[in-house]
Write an enzyme that holds these catalytic residues in place. Structure first.
Site, PDB file in Angstrom:
ATOM      1  N   GLY A 106     -20.934 -49.931  14.636  1.00 40.63           N
ATOM      2  CA  GLY A 106     -20.089 -49.064  15.460  1.00 40.63           C
ATOM      3  C   GLY A 106     -20.389 -49.248  16.939  1.00 40.63           C
ATOM      4  O   GLY A 106     -21.531 -49.162  17.365  1.00 40.63           O
ATOM      5  N   ALA A 107     -19.337 -49.532  17.712  1.00 45.62           N
ATOM      6  CA  ALA A 107     -19.490 -49.704  19.158  1.00 45.62           C
ATOM      7  C   ALA A 107     -18.563 -48.733  19.870  1.00 45.62           C
ATOM      8  O   ALA A 107     -17.949 -49.049  20.876  1.00 45.62           O
ATOM      9  CB  ALA A 107     -19.177 -51.139  19.565  1.00 45.62           C
ATOM     10  N   ASN A 161     -10.358 -43.731  24.561  1.00 43.70           N
ATOM     11  CA  ASN A 161     -11.798 -43.997  24.410  1.00 43.70           C
ATOM     12  C   ASN A 161     -12.521 -43.920  25.749  1.00 43.70           C
ATOM     13  O   ASN A 161     -13.725 -43.731  25.806  1.00 43.70           O
ATOM     14  CB  ASN A 161     -12.060 -45.418  23.887  1.00 43.70           C
ATOM     15  CG  ASN A 161     -11.432 -45.703  22.546  1.00 43.70           C
ATOM     16  OD1 ASN A 161     -11.089 -46.831  22.251  1.00 43.70           O
ATOM     17  ND2 ASN A 161     -11.256 -44.674  21.722  1.00 43.70           N
ATOM     18  N   ASP A 176     -16.498 -43.322   4.356  1.00 50.63           N
ATOM     19  CA  ASP A 176     -16.419 -44.492   3.505  1.00 50.63           C
ATOM     20  C   ASP A 176     -17.353 -45.610   3.972  1.00 50.63           C
ATOM     21  O   ASP A 176     -18.114 -46.167   3.196  1.00 50.63           O
ATOM     22  CB  ASP A 176     -14.968 -44.959   3.550  1.00 50.63           C
ATOM     23  CG  ASP A 176     -14.595 -45.693   2.310  1.00 50.63           C
ATOM     24  OD1 ASP A 176     -15.023 -45.248   1.230  1.00 50.63           O
ATOM     25  OD2 ASP A 176     -13.902 -46.707   2.426  1.00 50.63           O
ATOM     26  N   ALA A 177     -17.288 -45.907   5.253  1.00 51.06           N
ATOM     27  CA  ALA A 177     -18.141 -46.965   5.794  1.00 51.06           C
ATOM     28  C   ALA A 177     -19.603 -46.530   5.776  1.00 51.06           C
ATOM     29  O   ALA A 177     -20.497 -47.328   5.526  1.00 51.06           O
ATOM     30  CB  ALA A 177     -17.705 -47.299   7.215  1.00 51.06           C
ATOM     31  N   CYS A 217     -27.537 -38.573  -1.064  1.00 47.27           N
ATOM     32  CA  CYS A 217     -28.281 -37.627  -1.911  1.00 47.27           C
ATOM     33  C   CYS A 217     -27.721 -36.214  -1.821  1.00 47.27           C
ATOM     34  O   CYS A 217     -27.843 -35.428  -2.750  1.00 47.27           O
ATOM     35  CB  CYS A 217     -29.753 -37.590  -1.511  1.00 47.27           C
ATOM     36  SG  CYS A 217     -30.737 -38.933  -2.209  1.00 47.27           S
ATOM     37  N   CYS A 240       1.278 -26.148  -3.578  1.00 47.45           N
ATOM     38  CA  CYS A 240       2.284 -25.093  -3.416  1.00 47.45           C
ATOM     39  C   CYS A 240       2.129 -24.367  -2.076  1.00 47.45           C
ATOM     40  O   CYS A 240       3.101 -23.849  -1.534  1.00 47.45           O
ATOM     41  CB  CYS A 240       2.235 -24.111  -4.589  1.00 47.45           C
ATOM     42  SG  CYS A 240       0.631 -23.374  -4.799  1.00 47.45           S
TER      43      CYS A 240
END
Lengths: 319, 656
Positions: B33-34, B65, B129-130, B170, B182
């Site tokens: 990540g940058a 950004n 996810d990553a 964990c 609904c």
């Protein structure tokens, strides 16, 4: 607030942070004027943070020439074997900061910090000083307090893995949301001189040991007429001696200021970059709070020690 | 405090100096990540003396950004974050080595061997996810992980060392917020419900893939009770139908007719405020609608404006301030104007659009539609700015928190590199001090013995083995819940399914056929009592799943038609967008995730441009030990961190 709207450019650039502090806060930020003196690693971190936040102007003061050491600690100065070609640290930082955010007016004020008079500080909403001697700290703080408008005063110092932030907002009132209603809160801050004059034994128990340790080192630098941060392992014996004297005068147990802690502060007074990042971040947040009037401001000392990892607020004032 | 304890800490610290300036300059670190945290982290690592830094980021730079990712400038917009960050840091520290990868960390190139070359991995990611993927690779490679996240003024840093501390998975992670179907289709009570309806149902129905399941249809029929066969046509624009007529018909249908039908079901409204149907005639007089009609003409005459991304209904209507809350009339005008603009200026895209927070016209349409629906249900209306934040799950981000967190990451990384795991801490950055602390360190947890990722505890899957297909298990469990990237499924020694580039065609066909088979009819039948093994060769993760047959599942509560036990995170099956984003930078997506539309959800990783997003939380039931328990007051207050952490959850997900 019925002020003018933010420009489209501002809205796009500041989108994510407006979602944190709101449009009014952003508008206030863009009209604020900040003065920073003493541009080592920690102050530079702070400068980066508030330029990104979008303050109106930032005035830099540091006439020191660029040295190898300054280069090593300062990400605002591009690497240059000619050491910045004769420019002062403030001048070189200024160029980089302008580039960070074209909407912020960044400029340099030459001169010795102690030479600036009361009127000089009236131009600013926030004054931040770093790495200066006790006398200068007290005097700039007093000058800010003499002004009829509120000029928020902050000092920040990093000694290797430890850091201290001092805040003086003088009389400060702000709106605070409590449950459903918004209440006005008022805070009264002591000056730096007043705060450190409070007898140690009358302070609450378990005040951070760093508070005392910083006072010892600060005092040492003053009596020895050192430049800020100019201590080494050779000074340790004398620093410990001074600690004993101060503890005796204040009826404080010497164990409250451990040898090992003083050793760390004295032996390696260089700023440790991760600690500078933490202090610069906390200070940036506090300045943004004070300008925007949003959030509980810190009163009135903050300490961070990378060894235990705690970032602690201490209220050192007479009740 | 015992002075012995203190002085050993000091020794540790003095050692650190040596480490930074000599020994550990040899450390090789990987940053993932940058973005917001990444920029700060790369700078602080370089200043601290790290000499060999590798950095992976698949994103490119965007304007929003620039307020915090300080290594980037306006002129860099569109370029690789990893590469630009490297160049920027080399300008003040040219003597160090920084290796950038403009790529997805889930690419097979970044396998266990790749991870093994590093001494520590530092995460500055924006999605669960990553994070899970990196966690598994770190476990498999035996490399310590320092994990981080920020939201607004809140942040945290945690350390994960295999066998010594808990792994990232964990603890249960907060499930992205989901809403019962609904609530969205029939009984919204908050503005966010209206946004989800406008974005995931109406917008998708009008401008997205027509073949996709969409509850807008299904559910409105449920309540409509009559005319279920004709409503399929409502959203279809008839041949030669004037856009204006079409718009009116849609408006009347979704804001008028549908509400009217819903009202006919008295039972629903016994304990609720009844909504008010809104028809075109209720909002516009003929005259005002004519004025609105001009937009159409303006849109058509203004041929100079070829930049489709700038097409804006607000501009045509003279609405300027995105912070302003539109009236019902203004919202309706924007609704019609945006609809017309889509059909006149962006006709080609209609049919395969999906909502993107950076698509201004889409945001305008969704804001307008959500506001009209809100008006109908007596919910306060919101500005475009606010609606955009909700619809795009935009994470609140400021530079200061990222800087603090990056500093803390480096401090932990140095402890890890010194093999000083005992002194590693999880640190929370708080907005309001807890026991005087703004930065609160707590001791890391021991590994969770029943964690399916870092221990070998089997999972239990309840499923109807005579109805569920292998595909359902793969999509709803193996990929969505277990977060596997390249899964391989075996039953005993027999292979049932595998994904990979090097498979021959026969095998692929065979696996494809298996996917469509019901579990009990597979070549090696899966029935109650069967144990299957699921593994991911890239992540080197192996899980055993005990199968339990169950006949019935609750459609609302168990929409997957299966229930997985022993799994620590309850995210719905809709967070697998990285792969799509890798190719298009996080814009329009056409992933399998949309198939799970009933799980309407706010996803952390919707906003892929922001790397610091997606703060994790701690289970409130667990108590964390404070690092310093030397005084009794702190001992008593042990539980406090939890309170703050719960706040984080509020701030992160349900801010409306």
């Amino acid at each position: 607030m019925n002020g003018e709207e933010l420009t489209e450019q501002e809205t796009a650039l500041y989108d994510r942070q407006i979602r944190v502090w709101g449009v009014d806060a952003q508008r206030r930020l863009s009209k604020s004027h900040i003065f920073v003196s003493g541009l080592k690693g920690t102050a530079v971190e702070f400068c980066k943070n508030i330029v990104l936040a979008g303050v109106g102007s930032l005035t830099l003061n540091d006439d020191n020439p660029v040295t190898e050491e300054a280069l090593a600690a300062n990400f605002l100065i591009p690497f240059d074997e000619n050491m910045g070609g004769g420019g002062s640290i403030a001048e070189l930082c200024c160029d980089s900061l302008k580039d960070f955010n074209p909407m912020v007016h960044v400029s340099v004020e030459k001169g010795d910090l102690s030479s600036f008079d009361v009127d000089f500080f009236e131009k600013f909403d926030v004054v931040v000083i770093s790495c200066c001697l006790l006398a200068a700290k007290k005097s700039v703080n007093e000058k800010c307090r003499k002004l009829s408008k509120r000029v928020a005063f902050y000092s920040v110092d990093c000694r290797y893995s430890c850091g201290e932030i001092f805040v003086d907002l003088h009389k400060y009132s702000y709106m605070k949301k409590k449950a459903d209603e918004t209440v006005e809160c008022q805070l009264q801050y002591p000056s730096f001189e007043e705060a450190i004059a409070i007898p140690w034994r009358s302070l609450p128990k378990r005040v951070s040991k760093l508070y005392f340790a910083m006072r010892v080192v600060e005092r040492f630098e003053e009596v020895e007429r050192r430049k800020p941060g100019e201590t080494s392992v050779d000074d340790l014996t004398n620093v410990l001696k001074l600690r004993n004297e101060l503890c005796l005068a204040h009826s404080l147990n010497e164990s409250q200021i451990p040898d090992s802690l003083l050793e760390r502060l004295v032996v390696s007074p260089k700023e440790f970059p991760p600690v500078s990042a933490v202090l610069g971040g906390i200070l940036g947040q506090e300045v943004i709070k004070a300008i925007s009037g949003k959030g509980d401001p810190l009163k009135n000392f903050f300490f961070f020690d990378a060894v235990d990892g705690k970032g602690v607020i201490e209220d050192i004032s007479t009740p | 405090m015992a002075s012995g304890q203190e002085s050993s800490a000091i020794k540790a610290c003095n050692l650190t100096i040596l480490c930074i300036y000599c020994k550990y300059s040899g450390a090789k670190v990987l940053m993932v990540g940058a973005g917001g945290i990444g920029c700060e982290l790369l700078k602080t690592l370089a200043l601290s003396g790290f000499q060999d830094i590798h950095i992976i980021d698949m994103d490119t730079i965007e304007v929003s950004n620039l307020n915090r990712q300080f290594l980037f400038r306006q002129s860099h917009v569109g370029q690789s974050k990893a590469k630009v960050a490297r160049d920027a840091v080399l300008r003040f520290r040219p003597q160090i080595s920084i290796t950038p990868y403009h790529a997805n960390v889930k690419d097979p190139d970044f396998n266990v061997d790749f991870f093994k070359q590093f001494n520590v991995i530092l995460n500055g990611l924006d999605n669960l996810d990553a994070r899970r993927h990196v966690n598994r690779l770190c476990l498999a490679a035996g490399v310590p992980l320092v994990e981080s996240g920020t939201t607004g003024f809140l942040g945290q840093v945690t350390v994960h060392i295999k066998g010594q501390t808990e792994c990232y998975e964990c603890q249960p992670k907060p499930a992205p917020k989901t809403y019962p179907v609904c609530t969205i289709t029939s009984t919204p009570s908050k503005f966010v419900h209206c946004i989800v309806w406008a974005k995931d149902l109406l917008f998708a129905k009008l401008f997205g893939d027509k073949n996709q399941d969409n509850d807008l249809n299904v559910r409105s029929n449920d309540t409509a009770s009559s005319s279920s066969d004709h409503s399929e046509d409502v959203f279809e624009r008839k041949k030669d139908e004037d856009i204006e007529q079409y718009g009116k018909r849609i408006f009347n249908h979704v804001f008028g007719h549908n509400i009217e039908s819903a009202l006919s079901n008295e039972e629903t409204w016994k304990n609720r405020n009844k909504p008010r149907p809104i028809y075109v005639k209720d909002v516009f007089s003929d005259e005002t609608f004519q004025q609105n009609g001009n937009v159409d003409k303006m849109a058509e005459t203004d041929n100079n404006n070829n930049n489709l991304s700038n097409v804006s209904a607000m501009t045509y209507l003279g609405l300027k301030n995105p912070q302003e809350i539109w009236s019902l009339l203004e919202s309706s005008r924007v609704f019609f104007a945006a609809l017309k603009l889509f059909f006149s200026k962006r006709q080609k895209e209609v049919g395969n659009l999906s909502f993107d927070k950076d698509d201004h016209l889409a945001v305008e349409f969704v804001t307008a539609a959500a506001n009209i629906r809100a008006a109908s249900f007596g919910i306060p209306l919101h500005s475009l700015f606010e609606a955009k934040g909700i619809a795009g799950n935009i994470v609140h981000a400021v530079a200061t928190t990222n800087a603090i967190i990056a500093g803390l990451i480096v401090i932990e990384a140095i402890k890890v590199l010194r093999n000083d795991a005992n002194n590693c801490r999880m640190t929370y950055c708080l907005e309001h001090p807890a026991r005087k602390m703004l930065l609160m360190p707590v001791e890391p947890f021991e590994p969770n013995k029943s964690c399916y990722v870092c221990s070998e505890t089997p999972l239990l899957l309840e499923v109807n083995t005579q109805r569920a297909k292998l595909r359902d298990v793969v999509e709803k469990v193996v990929i969505s819940k277990l977060g596997m990237n390249l899964p391989l499924i075996t039953h005993g020694s027999s292979l049932l399914y595998e994904v990979g580039d090097d498979l021959d065609q026969d095998m692929v066909a065979n696996y494809e056929a298996n996917l469509e088979k019901v579990l009990s009819e597979l070549p090696y039948a899966i029935t109650g009592g069967t144990v299957i093994t699921v593994e991911d060769l890239q992540q080197e993760l192996v899980c055993n799943i005990n199968i339990k047959h169950r006949e019935e599942f609750d459609e609302e509560k168990e929409p997957d038609g299966m229930v997985l036990h022993g799994w620590t995170q309850q995210a719905p099956a809709a967070e697998n967008k990285d792969t799509t984003a890798a190719t298009n930078g996080g814009g329009a997506t056409t992933s399998t995730t949309s198939k799970s539309a009933p799980n309407i959800s706010e996803e952390d990783d919707d906003d892929l441009t922001i790397l610091e997003a997606g703060i994790e939380t701690i289970s409130p039931s667990k108590k964390r030990k404070l690092s310093d328990l030397s005084n009794p007051e702190e001992k008593r207050a042990k539980k406090i961190p939890n309170d703050d952490i719960i706040l984080m959850l509020d701030d992160d997900i349900s801010k409306q």
